[in-house]
Structures are given as C-alpha cells and as structure tokens.
Design an enzyme around this catalytic site. Structure first.
Site, PDB file in Angstrom:
ATOM      1  N   GLU A 151     -50.071  33.323  -6.166  1.00  0.00           N
ATOM      2  CA  GLU A 151     -49.267  34.284  -6.910  1.00  0.00           C
ATOM      3  C   GLU A 151     -48.393  33.603  -7.972  1.00  0.00           C
ATOM      4  OE1 GLU A 151     -48.920  37.815  -3.557  1.00  0.00           O
ATOM      5  OE2 GLU A 151     -47.231  36.439  -3.786  1.00  0.00           O
ATOM      6  N   GLU A 313     -55.353  39.807  -0.791  1.00  0.00           N
ATOM      7  CA  GLU A 313     -54.443  40.315   0.233  1.00  0.00           C
ATOM      8  C   GLU A 313     -54.454  41.832   0.163  1.00  0.00           C
ATOM      9  OE1 GLU A 313     -50.530  38.636  -0.031  1.00  0.00           O
ATOM     10  OE2 GLU A 313     -51.277  36.597  -0.342  1.00  0.00           O
ATOM     11  N   TRP A 321     -39.848  41.704   3.990  1.00  0.00           N
ATOM     12  CA  TRP A 321     -39.172  40.506   4.446  1.00  0.00           C
ATOM     13  C   TRP A 321     -37.948  40.909   5.271  1.00  0.00           C
ATOM     14  CZ3 TRP A 321     -39.083  36.630  -0.287  1.00  0.00           C
ATOM     15  CH2 TRP A 321     -40.397  36.261  -0.566  1.00  0.00           C
ATOM     16  N   GLU A 363     -41.165  36.330   6.858  1.00  0.00           N
ATOM     17  CA  GLU A 363     -42.086  37.463   6.900  1.00  0.00           C
ATOM     18  C   GLU A 363     -42.364  37.976   8.310  1.00  0.00           C
ATOM     19  OE1 GLU A 363     -44.546  36.864   2.734  1.00  0.00           O
ATOM     20  OE2 GLU A 363     -45.538  36.309   4.605  1.00  0.00           O
TER      21      GLU A 363
END
Length: 689
Positions: A151, A313, A321, A363
């Site tokens: 990312e 994903e 989070w 996470e």
C-alpha cells in the site's frame, strides 16, 4: 488498455501471517484452506524483523518451512517484500530514514509507512533485504509472484524529510533546467517569491497560512509520485534480475501516485484492497447514499489500470484498528456479495484479508475469516461456499471483461491540483458521485477512466458517452484529442470551471472554457461560487424535463452562446442571471459536446441521461429495482450478467426471458425475488455480431 492478470480460472486466496502463530497451527490452517478451495496465500509483507533480526544477520529458515508446507498442500504463494514496516533496530540506528511532517518533525517508529523514499540509507537497506529475500526463495516451487511493499502512500502521501527537500531540488533541476524557467512555471513574481539560488527552493513548509504556492504544490505531488515509482523500481529490478519467472504486482490505490505509470513501467498487473464497509464510514449528506456500492466506483477506477486485476485484500469480517475505522460485522451474505462485486468488476484472483484475526497488535479488531478461537463460524462457511462456486465455474469467466459504453473521466493533474483549489476541487467529487450513483441506479454500467498524455483516440472511442466533469487544467493538445473523439461520434460532457488553467496551473488569459470553448460553442459571460450567502440558481429545462425547484449546485457559470450550432437545453430560472443559458449542446460532425455551468446533481444527471436515451444493456433480459447492481462480463460471444442485491430486503426482479443462475443452478423466468445480499450469475444468450 492496461496490463491484466492472467489466470487459468477464478481463484481464491487468503493473507496469512505464520509469524503470528505457533508452528503447530500451520498445517491445520493449510489443510482447512484447501477444503475451502483456497489455493493461494500471501505471506511476509511485514516480516522484515523475522528475516533480518539484527543488521546484516539474515534468517530465512522459518518461511522456508512455511513454503515447504504450503507446497505440500498444493498452495501457491505470493511473497510480499517487507519494506513498508522496517524493524526497530533500523529506525533507531538510522533516524535519517524517517519521514517528517510539514514542520520538519520526524515521525517515530511504532506504526508503519513512517519512512521516506529518498533516504540513501533506507534505499540501500531495502535493496539489500529484497535481494536477500529473492535469492532465498526464487527457486521455491510454491512461489508464483511478488507483491512489492504494501500500500504505497497509505497513511502518509506527503514527504518532508531533509532528503526529500534535496531530492525535490534535483527533480526540479531535471524538469526545468534553470531557475528562470522554474520561476516562470511557479509564477514566483507574485508576493516576491522569486528564487535566486536552488538552495532556497523547498517542498511545502510551515507557514503563516496553510495555502502554499499552488503551482509549487502541484509539482510537489508530481514529485511525490515520481519518487514513489523510483523507490518501487529498486525492488522490481532486483526481482526481474533474479526471478524473471515470477510476476510482480503491488496493492492499494492511494494519494499522490500515478498508478497507471507505476503499472506500465514496473508491474505485470495492478492489485487492489477492497473494503466495501469503508463506504458507510464516509457517507455524505444525501438521500440513499451509495454505501458499500461506492466500492463499485473504486473497483471501476482500478479497472482503468488493469482491466482484469487481483484484489489482494478482500474484506472478510468486521474491521478497524484499536483507535479508528471501526466497522460492524458483515451481515450474512454480505461477504459473498462483496466478493462477487469484485469479480464483476474484473477481479480474477480474490485474496481475503485475513485467515485468522490477530490476537496482538494494532489490528486486533480487524477480523479475518476465522475468529481468535479458531472454531468454525458463519464467515468460514460463507467463504467455503464461494470457493465451491468458483470451483464449479472453472474457467468460464476467465478472459471476460467488464462491459461499459459510458465512462467518467479524470486525470492526475486535475485531481492533485483540485486538492488545494477550493474554487473547483470540491466540484469533482460531487459530480462524479452524482453521475456514478445515477448510472448505477439506472443499471447503466460505467467505467472510471484516467486521461493521460499517452491516451489514444481509440481508447476514448470505445465509449458512446464520456463525462469529464471539471478539468480546470486543459491543454490545447488535450482539447484537440477530445475534439477528434466528438467528431468521430462521441458524446462529451463538461461541467463548470473547465479549461481555465494551463499545465502549470496558471489561469489562461482567454475566454472560459479556454481550449474547448470552440468545441462547445460557448464562452462564460459571468460566474459565481455558490457558498455562504450566495445561493444556487434554480434551473428550467426548455421542455420541462427537470422538475421545479432543481438547483444548479456548487458553482454557477452564466453561458454565452457563440456558435449557431449550439442549442440551449436549460436556463437559470432565478438570481440576477435568470433566463441565461446554464446547459448547452453543440452537434459536431457525428458527435455532441455538452457544457453545464455547475456541478452535476442527481436530478440533472437523470435529465441528461433521459435526453441521451441511455438504457441498461440488461433491459432486454430483466428489470430490477435500484437496490440491485447489474453488470456484464463478456468474452467473445459469451456474456455473463451479474445481479447483486445490496439491500437487506428481497428485490423483485422481472425476467423477460428464461435464464439460468450458474451459481445455484436454478432456472429463472418471470417474476422472481432476489433475497437480501444475494447474487445471481446469469449466462446470457450469445451476442449477435
């Protein structure tokens, strides 16, 4: 068109983090993956501290065991290079690798993506770990490809470390050659900003106002894209050298990065991370928001980079989070719905995030397929169902592509320039969303395409209609290309603030809309930003196509007809410019050029779509309510119609011809109800030549 992934069949995968789990769990995990028809795993993108626990000391043994076990179970592996999350020893010893905020304060270790791309030391250490990793695993039979980094520009898409300022100066020297040309491009004569030495030049810094030189800010974003691609190139060159048999991709689609250039120059195809529930976290104040259907718009943007792509994903559970982005649990059927949403829009390799929810770290609430307890749950059963369905489909959908005759066009320069420009930037999101939403609800598939300097006429000519809402930056070369598109039969629609800036973001000293004024046959006589006490004018369509009370949103340009071939379709019906043109159309050889002096609203989009006679390509086969998305993938004469119900209520569907659902095997005809969050995949009769 862009580079596409090449698969033998629609394939399921999953992100897996063996470093998070006791080794005793690995084999059972891989066995259960295969039972669910999962055949690909992504590994290692955050494992730098495993591979290099101390500087210069490397250990690849653990992941060799993982790869061996994966191979034994027939799993193919995508390896991620770990450069998005360096180990603590690295940032502690070499703080110069850290990124900084606009004040120059360094971001510290503890999250990810806290480094900068221009640090010579970080580039050196990244090259070394990638080379060592590729050397270790390049010959393993389980490995099929590489995801470089993770990312790019996520979390942070601006860079203000000292090395970034220095690299920016070098980039500018290469681009402009001399300070005189730089000063001209940036308009530094304004406010005595003229530079007389290169060391005076910087990226954005802490100032009394948050508004930097707009022309410098545009170049800053171009620079960030280039240094990101340069950093990616360090890795792809190593992989091409050592493992030419493997494909290379990267994931995500974040700010200040020309993903088209990145893919064309370095990758085999582009990959995306699909989290449809994000659409419900950022809704704007509108009736019936798109919510998770907004992800169809995101996927359409990815399709402009790679027509067939990988979702690296795919959301498989509730997300968030510890401190942010909290999302509720997907309702029964929604994971399957979102999966087929991705497949409809071009996904041929669908990789779920993640196999099992992490029990430690930031996470711990970003849930995967399996819960902490590792016992069967409904998400496991739902994805196993998808795996079985894709296995039964075999290779029937491979090679097929999403079909659309309408495109919404954008470009990087205008997107980046619009971030700072309060006079035209906000119009873009409003218009794009209105167009995509109304086309979706009218069951008219649309592509999201990106205009680039290399875009050929043939690529544009594939579309019957192109909406290019607010391209403030417009060159004469672009105008010439768009004119040829219209002349050969295309229908092109512009919105307010078109064509008043050059490539540097300077305002032209020529009548608006600048380079396309002749194409549209109009000029802008007067204008106003609609904000505060300045109200939008009401609209009146010449043949009453618009209901009373519809207003011209965002910006009001008062148009002046300059060509006898230009007709006025709508006028302003209030304010001091009542009776003046608001929407025009000019017929140009075989095509049409439209100009609307405001931001497009849903009501205006509907009126234009009616005027153009736009209809769904599925209209001959069925009728469905707006809660349903319809789309077609086609390969040769074979066409597959996806029918997706995003509502928690059954959707009444009227089938006009008998069709078979390839997922359930059910024969459908006449009136039928598509259950909540349910999907049909219908094979249509062969297309006529």
């Amino acid at each position: 068109m862009g580079k596409s992934i090449r698969m033998d069949k629609l394939t399921l995968g999953v992100c897996y983090y063996p470093e998070h789990w006791p080794e005793a769990l690995w084999e059972d995990d891989f066995r259960r993956m295969r039972e669910m028809n999962i055949s690909v795993v992504r590994l290692a993108e955050f494992a730098w501290a495993i591979f290099e626990p101390e500087e210069g000391k490397f250990d690849f043994a653990m992941f060799h065991r993982v790869l061996d076990l994966a191979h034994r179970y027939g799993l193919k592996v995508i390896l991620g290079t770990p450069t998005a999350a360096p180990p603590a020893w690295l940032t502690h010893k070499y703080p110069e690798v850290l990124n900084a905020d606009v004040t120059g304060e360094l971001y510290r270790h503890g999250l990810r993506r806290h480094t900068n791309y221009t640090s010579a030391k970080y580039r050196e250490l990244c090259q070394r770990i990638v080379r060592k990793m590729v050397e270790a695993y390049k010959d393993h039979p389980a490995v099929i490809g590489w995801q470089i980094d993770n990312e790019f520009n996520c979390h942070m898409d601006v860079f203000y470390a000292e090395t970034d300022h220095a690299a920016f100066r070098e980039w500018l020297k290469d681009k402009y050659g001399t300070l005189d040309k730089l000063n001209e491009a940036w308009g530094t004569v304004f406010w005595s900003q003229t530079y007389t030495a290169w060391e005076q030049v910087h990226l954005t810094r802490h100032m009394v106002s948050r508004s930097p030189n707009p022309h410098m800010a545009l170049d800053e974003k171009r620079f960030i894209s280039d240094i990101t691609i340069s950093f990616a190139r360090l890795q792809t060159e190593i992989i091409r050298e050592l493992a030419p048999q493997h494909w290379i991709t990267t994931n995500g689609m974040f700010g200040h990065l020309d993903n088209h250039e990145l893919t064309e120059e370095l990758l085999d195809f582009f990959s995306y991370d699909s989290y449809p529930q994000f659409g419900s976290l950022d809704t704007i104040n509108e009736e019936a928001p798109l919510l998770d259907r907004a992800w169809s718009m995101k996927l359409s943007q990815v399709r402009s980079i790679s027509p067939n792509f990988c979702v690296m994903e795919q959301q498989s559970g509730p997300g968030g989070w510890v401190d942010a982005m909290a999302m509720g649990t997907p309702k029964p059927g929604q994971i399957r719905l979102w999966s087929y949403q991705s497949v409809l829009h071009g996904t041929d390799l669908l990789v779920y995030f993640r196999w099992r929810t992490a029990t430690v770290g930031t996470e711990i609430y970003w849930h995967g397929i399996n819960d902490y307890h590792n016992r069967p749950n409904r998400r496991v059963r739902e994805i196993a169902q998808i795996g079985g369905e894709l296995a039964s489909l075999g290779n029937s959908l491979i090679g097929s592509a999403y079909q659309a005759e309408v495109a919404i066009m954008q470009d990087y320069d205008n997107s980046w320039d619009g971030e700072l420009d309060a006079w035209c930037g906000p119009l873009q999101r409003r218009s794009v969303r209105a167009w995509y939403k109304r086309l979706q609800h009218r069951h008219i598939p649309a592509d999201m395409i990106t205009l680039r300097a290399s875009t050929p006429l043939e690529e544009l000519a594939a579309y019957k209609v192109i909406v290019y809402p607010h391209p403030a930056i417009m060159t004469d070369e672009t105008a010439a290309l768009l004119t040829r598109y219209v002349e050969q039969g295309g229908i092109l629609l512009f919105g307010a603030r078109t064509g008043f800036k050059n490539i540097h973001g300077h305002c032209y000293m020529r009548p608006f809309p600048g380079p396309v004024a002749g194409l549209c046959g109009i000029t802008v006589e007067d204008f106003t930003l609609v904000k505060g006490t300045v109200a939008p004018a009401e609209l009146r369509w010449k043949d009453s196509r618009l209901a009373e009370g519809v207003k011209a949103e965002g910006f009001n340009e008062i148009l002046q007809v300059e060509d006898a071939d230009t007709e006025v379709l709508a006028e302003y019906a209030s304010e001091y410019y009542a009776g003046k043109p608001a929407l025009t159309r000019r017929f140009v050889e075989k095509g049409q050029a439209w100009y609307y002096g405001a931001a497009f609203s849903e009501a205006v989009v509907d009126a234009i779509a009616d005027e153009l006679g736009l209809v769904s390509p599925a209209a001959d086969f069925l009728e469905a309510p707006a809660q349903v998305e319809l789309g077609i993938r086609r390969a040769g004469d074979k066409r597959f119609l996806f029918v997706l119900n995003y509502s928690g209520e059954p959707a009444p569907v009227q089938l006009k011809t008998p069709l078979k659902d390839l997922l359930s095997g059910a024969a459908l005809n006449g009136e039928a109800a598509l259950p909540p969050y349910e999907v049909w995949l219908l094979e249509l009769p062969e297309a006529a030549e």
